[in-house]
Design an enzyme around this catalytic site. Structure first.
Site, PDB file in Angstrom:
ATOM      1  N   CYS A  88       1.220  21.349 -15.233  1.00  0.00           N
ATOM      2  CA  CYS A  88       1.584  20.610 -16.449  1.00  0.00           C
ATOM      3  C   CYS A  88       1.915  21.633 -17.542  1.00  0.00           C
ATOM      4  CB  CYS A  88       0.374  19.780 -16.840  1.00  0.00           C
ATOM      5  SG  CYS A  88       0.534  18.836 -18.345  1.00  0.00           S
TER       6      CYS A  88
ATOM      7  N   GLN B 189       0.843  -1.195   0.000  1.00  0.00           N
ATOM      8  CA  GLN B 189       0.000   0.000   0.000  1.00  0.00           C
ATOM      9  C   GLN B 189       0.879   1.246   0.000  1.00  0.00           C
ATOM     10  OE1 GLN B 189      -3.413  -0.648   3.059  1.00  0.00           O
ATOM     11  NE2 GLN B 189      -1.822  -2.101   3.620  1.00  0.00           N
TER      12      GLN B 189
ATOM     13  N   ASN C 142       3.201  -6.944  13.456  1.00  0.00           N
ATOM     14  CA  ASN C 142       2.826  -5.576  13.823  1.00  0.00           C
ATOM     15  C   ASN C 142       3.020  -5.423  15.334  1.00  0.00           C
ATOM     16  OD1 ASN C 142       1.264  -3.122  14.275  1.00  0.00           O
ATOM     17  ND2 ASN C 142       0.227  -3.529  12.346  1.00  0.00           N
ATOM     18  N   PRO C 143       3.539  -4.280  15.805  1.00  0.00           N
ATOM     19  CA  PRO C 143       3.638  -4.105  17.261  1.00  0.00           C
ATOM     20  C   PRO C 143       2.282  -3.970  17.936  1.00  0.00           C
ATOM     21  CG  PRO C 143       4.730  -2.287  16.076  1.00  0.00           C
ATOM     22  CD  PRO C 143       4.109  -3.168  15.044  1.00  0.00           C
TER      23      PRO C 143
ATOM     24  N   THR D 201       0.689  -2.983   8.629  1.00  0.00           N
ATOM     25  CA  THR D 201      -0.502  -2.260   8.181  1.00  0.00           C
ATOM     26  C   THR D 201      -1.582  -2.332   9.251  1.00  0.00           C
ATOM     27  OG1 THR D 201      -2.280  -2.125   6.528  1.00  0.00           O
ATOM     28  CG2 THR D 201      -1.275  -4.299   6.821  1.00  0.00           C
TER      29      THR D 201
ATOM     30  N   VAL E  86       3.586   4.139  -1.017  1.00  0.00           N
ATOM     31  CA  VAL E  86       3.859   4.898  -2.242  1.00  0.00           C
ATOM     32  C   VAL E  86       5.313   5.384  -2.256  1.00  0.00           C
ATOM     33  CG1 VAL E  86       1.441   5.647  -2.419  1.00  0.00           C
ATOM     34  CG2 VAL E  86       3.081   7.096  -1.193  1.00  0.00           C
TER      35      VAL E  86
ATOM     36  N   HIS F  13      -1.602   1.633  -4.148  1.00  0.00           N
ATOM     37  CA  HIS F  13      -1.992   3.024  -3.926  1.00  0.00           C
ATOM     38  C   HIS F  13      -1.122   4.022  -4.696  1.00  0.00           C
ATOM     39  CE1 HIS F  13      -4.148   1.777   0.080  1.00  0.00           C
ATOM     40  NE2 HIS F  13      -4.839   1.468  -1.003  1.00  0.00           N
TER      41      HIS F  13
ATOM     42  N   CYS G  71      -5.058  16.930 -18.815  1.00  0.00           N
ATOM     43  CA  CYS G  71      -4.762  16.081 -19.983  1.00  0.00           C
ATOM     44  C   CYS G  71      -4.397  14.649 -19.596  1.00  0.00           C
ATOM     45  CB  CYS G  71      -3.650  16.700 -20.842  1.00  0.00           C
ATOM     46  SG  CYS G  71      -2.008  16.604 -20.093  1.00  0.00           S
TER      47      CYS G  71
HETATM   48  C1  BJW Z   1       4.762  -1.229  12.454  1.00  0.00           C
HETATM   49  C2  BJW Z   1       5.858  -0.578  12.830  1.00  0.00           C
HETATM   50  C3  BJW Z   1       7.036  -1.367  12.636  1.00  0.00           C
HETATM   51  C4  BJW Z   1       4.324   0.855  13.231  1.00  0.00           C
HETATM   52  N1  BJW Z   1       6.912  -2.614  12.111  1.00  0.00           N
HETATM   53  N2  BJW Z   1       4.543  -2.397  11.967  1.00  0.00           N
HETATM   54  C5  BJW Z   1     -15.404  -0.795   3.380  1.00  0.00           C
HETATM   55  C6  BJW Z   1     -15.815  -0.294   4.605  1.00  0.00           C
HETATM   56  C7  BJW Z   1     -15.638   1.059   4.922  1.00  0.00           C
HETATM   57  C8  BJW Z   1     -15.061   1.931   4.007  1.00  0.00           C
HETATM   58  C9  BJW Z   1     -14.653   1.419   2.797  1.00  0.00           C
HETATM   59  C10 BJW Z   1     -14.837   0.085   2.488  1.00  0.00           C
HETATM   60  N3  BJW Z   1     -14.350  -0.126   1.241  1.00  0.00           N
HETATM   61  C11 BJW Z   1     -13.849   1.041   0.774  1.00  0.00           C
HETATM   62  C12 BJW Z   1     -14.034   1.998   1.701  1.00  0.00           C
HETATM   63  C13 BJW Z   1     -13.639   3.423   1.605  1.00  0.00           C
HETATM   64  C14 BJW Z   1     -12.158   3.653   1.835  1.00  0.00           C
HETATM   65  C15 BJW Z   1     -11.743   3.044   3.168  1.00  0.00           C
HETATM   66  O1  BJW Z   1     -11.136   1.994   3.256  1.00  0.00           O
HETATM   67  N4  BJW Z   1     -12.024   3.740   4.271  1.00  0.00           N
HETATM   68  C16 BJW Z   1     -11.691   3.248   5.620  1.00  0.00           C
HETATM   69  C17 BJW Z   1     -10.530   4.081   6.197  1.00  0.00           C
HETATM   70  C18 BJW Z   1     -12.895   3.312   6.480  1.00  0.00           C
HETATM   71  N5  BJW Z   1     -11.377   3.102   0.731  1.00  0.00           N
HETATM   72  C19 BJW Z   1     -11.231   3.751  -0.412  1.00  0.00           C
HETATM   73  O2  BJW Z   1     -11.774   4.811  -0.623  1.00  0.00           O
HETATM   74  C20 BJW Z   1     -10.363   3.078  -1.475  1.00  0.00           C
HETATM   75  N6  BJW Z   1     -11.002   3.092  -2.720  1.00  0.00           N
HETATM   76  C21 BJW Z   1     -12.113   2.404  -2.973  1.00  0.00           C
HETATM   77  O3  BJW Z   1     -12.658   1.722  -2.129  1.00  0.00           O
HETATM   78  O4  BJW Z   1     -12.550   2.501  -4.288  1.00  0.00           O
HETATM   79  C22 BJW Z   1     -13.837   1.996  -4.610  1.00  0.00           C
HETATM   80  C23 BJW Z   1     -14.783   3.128  -4.432  1.00  0.00           C
HETATM   81  C24 BJW Z   1     -14.836   4.091  -5.392  1.00  0.00           C
HETATM   82  C25 BJW Z   1     -15.744   5.135  -5.243  1.00  0.00           C
HETATM   83  C26 BJW Z   1     -16.539   5.205  -4.104  1.00  0.00           C
HETATM   84  C27 BJW Z   1     -16.417   4.240  -3.126  1.00  0.00           C
HETATM   85  C28 BJW Z   1     -15.535   3.187  -3.289  1.00  0.00           C
HETATM   86  C29 BJW Z   1      -9.075   3.850  -1.687  1.00  0.00           C
HETATM   87  C30 BJW Z   1      -8.207   3.875  -0.499  1.00  0.00           C
HETATM   88  C31 BJW Z   1      -6.978   4.753  -0.772  1.00  0.00           C
HETATM   89  C32 BJW Z   1      -6.125   4.932   0.456  1.00  0.00           C
HETATM   90  N7  BJW Z   1      -5.152   5.961   0.212  1.00  0.00           N
HETATM   91  C33 BJW Z   1      -4.119   6.241   1.207  1.00  0.00           C
HETATM   92  C34 BJW Z   1      -3.292   7.459   0.700  1.00  0.00           C
HETATM   93  C35 BJW Z   1      -2.374   7.001  -0.438  1.00  0.00           C
HETATM   94  C36 BJW Z   1      -1.521   8.090  -0.947  1.00  0.00           C
HETATM   95  C37 BJW Z   1      -0.565   8.628   0.092  1.00  0.00           C
HETATM   96  O5  BJW Z   1       0.321   7.912   0.579  1.00  0.00           O
HETATM   97  O6  BJW Z   1      -0.720   9.790   0.427  1.00  0.00           O
HETATM   98  O7  BJW Z   1      -3.296   5.103   1.368  1.00  0.00           O
HETATM   99  S1  BJW Z   1      -4.746   6.548   2.852  1.00  0.00           S
HETATM  100  C38 BJW Z   1      -3.435   5.708   3.681  1.00  0.00           C
HETATM  101  O8  BJW Z   1      -3.937   4.521   4.333  1.00  0.00           O
HETATM  102  C39 BJW Z   1      -2.501   5.213   2.576  1.00  0.00           C
HETATM  103  C40 BJW Z   1      -2.112   3.866   3.079  1.00  0.00           C
HETATM  104  O9  BJW Z   1      -1.622   3.071   2.002  1.00  0.00           O
HETATM  105  C41 BJW Z   1      -3.394   3.367   3.671  1.00  0.00           C
HETATM  106  C42 BJW Z   1      -3.212   2.232   4.656  1.00  0.00           C
HETATM  107  O10 BJW Z   1      -2.490   2.650   5.764  1.00  0.00           O
HETATM  108  P1  BJW Z   1      -1.388   1.666   6.384  1.00  0.00           P
HETATM  109  O11 BJW Z   1      -0.322   1.432   5.407  1.00  0.00           O
HETATM  110  O12 BJW Z   1      -2.065   0.492   6.963  1.00  0.00           O
HETATM  111  O13 BJW Z   1      -0.744   2.608   7.504  1.00  0.00           O
HETATM  112  P2  BJW Z   1      -1.294   2.969   8.991  1.00  0.00           P
HETATM  113  O14 BJW Z   1      -0.604   4.203   9.402  1.00  0.00           O
HETATM  114  O15 BJW Z   1      -2.760   2.955   9.048  1.00  0.00           O
HETATM  115  O16 BJW Z   1      -0.786   1.752   9.878  1.00  0.00           O
HETATM  116  C43 BJW Z   1       0.576   1.523  10.140  1.00  0.00           C
HETATM  117  C44 BJW Z   1       0.699   0.253  10.962  1.00  0.00           C
HETATM  118  O17 BJW Z   1       2.067  -0.039  11.127  1.00  0.00           O
HETATM  119  C45 BJW Z   1       0.091   0.345  12.372  1.00  0.00           C
HETATM  120  O18 BJW Z   1      -0.765  -0.764  12.577  1.00  0.00           O
HETATM  121  C46 BJW Z   1       1.291   0.279  13.294  1.00  0.00           C
HETATM  122  O19 BJW Z   1       1.029  -0.416  14.510  1.00  0.00           O
HETATM  123  C47 BJW Z   1       2.279  -0.478  12.447  1.00  0.00           C
HETATM  124  N8  BJW Z   1       3.695  -0.256  12.732  1.00  0.00           N
HETATM  125  N9  BJW Z   1       5.641   0.657  13.299  1.00  0.00           N
HETATM  126  C48 BJW Z   1       5.685  -3.104  11.789  1.00  0.00           C
HETATM  127  N10 BJW Z   1       8.257  -0.901  12.949  1.00  0.00           N
HETATM  128 ZN    ZN Z   2      -1.655  18.449 -18.825  1.00  0.00          ZN
END
Ligand code: BJW
Ligand code: ZN
Length: 242
Positions: free
Chosen positions: A149, A102, A214-215, A189, A104, A120, A131
């Site tokens: 752009c 996930q 995960n911690p 995650t 970027v 992502h 464009c």
């Molecule tokens: C360690 C550590 C160490 C710390 N070792 N671990 C079903 C139910 C409810 C809502 C939805 C659903 N289905 C879809 C949705 C909507 C939404 C969603 O999921 N919302 C929820 C939050 C409620 N999803 C979307 O909108 C997605 N699209 C979609 O569903 O399209 C279909 C659609 C279209 C039109 C209308 C409706 C639906 C798209 C999701 C895009 C997410 N984008 C982001 C930003 C990306 C760009 C950027 O980087 O800026 O992606 S948000 C952010 O969260 C980023 C991440 O990839 C993503 C996940 O986060 P991640 O990686 O898990 O990080 P953290 O910070 O949450 O967790 C870190 C973890 O590490 C923690 O647990 C720590 O404990 C641990 N940790 N140190 C190991 N050393």
């Molecule tokens: Zn353009």
């Protein structure tokens, strides 16, 4: 080495089809802030307030300031032992391993993974909202905020925001690998963002064994046969046989 680590290590060695789904936690030990939890906020904004098309439409400069700040941190960061262990696992298992991320930040590529499935997008890409041209842009810090752009349109980061669809080919690759997996590992995650987190549920329904590294506990720990509580950079190197 504790017995749970030894057991997962054996499963990793013996499973013909392994998927790892990584999140921001694998890059935490490289100094890149996670989204949720301690240190996960930027100027008191939550990711749900910035990583949306609505936020960008309202205030593109604010959203770009956040990305510019993150690009600076990522540029100075380097892959950690967790990233390197995942690259090592890919070298050993070849086509029997699929890395789905996930993140970027591009650190899996820099650690040596040949083709991580990027659900992502990529923070080093920009896309013109007029464009559609996608460009690699490594300028840090960006001179013009928000960047434009050559066609005059606004550029946006080449990432997937809330409410947007995931890139279809990447999603398809991730689904196919998850359905075929014998072992599915959720690493660093919070497993709250869908559809990415749903890959683990898909894999579990299709018969895969699940591991969580995960911690903290996550909502999908209930599916897991292994929950290794600790840092990815400390645990992952122990999963590789000498
Ligand atoms: C360690 C550590 C160490 C710390 N070792 N671990 C079903 C139910 C409810 C809502 C939805 C659903 N289905 C879809 C949705 C909507 C939404 C969603 O999921 N919302 C929820 C939050 C409620 N999803 C979307 O909108 C997605 N699209 C979609 O569903 O399209 C279909 C659609 C279209 C039109 C209308 C409706 C639906 C798209 C999701 C895009 C997410 N984008 C982001 C930003 C990306 C760009 C950027 O980087 O800026 O992606 S948000 C952010 O969260 C980023 C991440 O990839 C993503 C996940 O986060 P991640 O990686 O898990 O990080 P953290 O910070 O949450 O967790 C870190 C973890 O590490 C923690 O647990 C720590 O404990 C641990 N940790 N140190 C190991 N050393
Ligand atoms: Zn353009």
């Amino acid at each position: 080495m504790n017995s749970e680590v030894a057991s997962l290590r054996a499963a990793l060695r013996e499973s013909p089809a392994v998927v790892a789904l990584t999140g921001a936690g694998v890059s935490a030990e490289s100094g890149i802030p996670t989204f949720r939890g301690a240190g996960g906020l930027w100027r008191t904004f939550r990711p749900e307030q910035l990583a949306t098309p609505e936020a960008f439409a309202r205030d593109p400069r604010l959203v770009w300031e956040w990305y510019d700040w993150r690009r600076g941190i990522i540029q100075r960061a380097a892959p950690n032992p967790g990233h390197r262990a995942l690259a090592d696992i890919e070298r050993r298992k070849g086509d029997g391993f699929t890395l789905v991320t996930q993140n970027v930040d591009g650190l899996h590529d820099r650690a040596g993974n040949r083709r991580p499935v990027k659900l992502h997008g990529d923070i080093w890409q920009t896309r013109c909202i007029r464009c559609g041209t996608v460009t690699l842009n490594r300028e840090v810090p960006l001179v013009l905020l928000p960047p434009r752009c050559p066609c005059g349109g606004l550029l946006r980061p080449g990432v997937v925001w809330f409410g947007e669809s995931l890139p279809p080919l990447e999603w398809q690759r991730a689904v196919e690998a998850s359905r075929q997996a014998d072992l599915f590992m959720l690493i660093g995650t919070s497993a709250v963002v869908y559809p990415a987190a749903g890959l683990a549920e898909m894999a579990h329904e299709a018969g895969a064994r699940i591991a969580v590294i995960n911690p903290e506990r996550t909502p999908l720990c209930g599916l897991a046969e292994w929950t290794l509580e600790g840092a990815a950079g400390e645990i992952l190197p122990n999963l590789i046989s000498p």
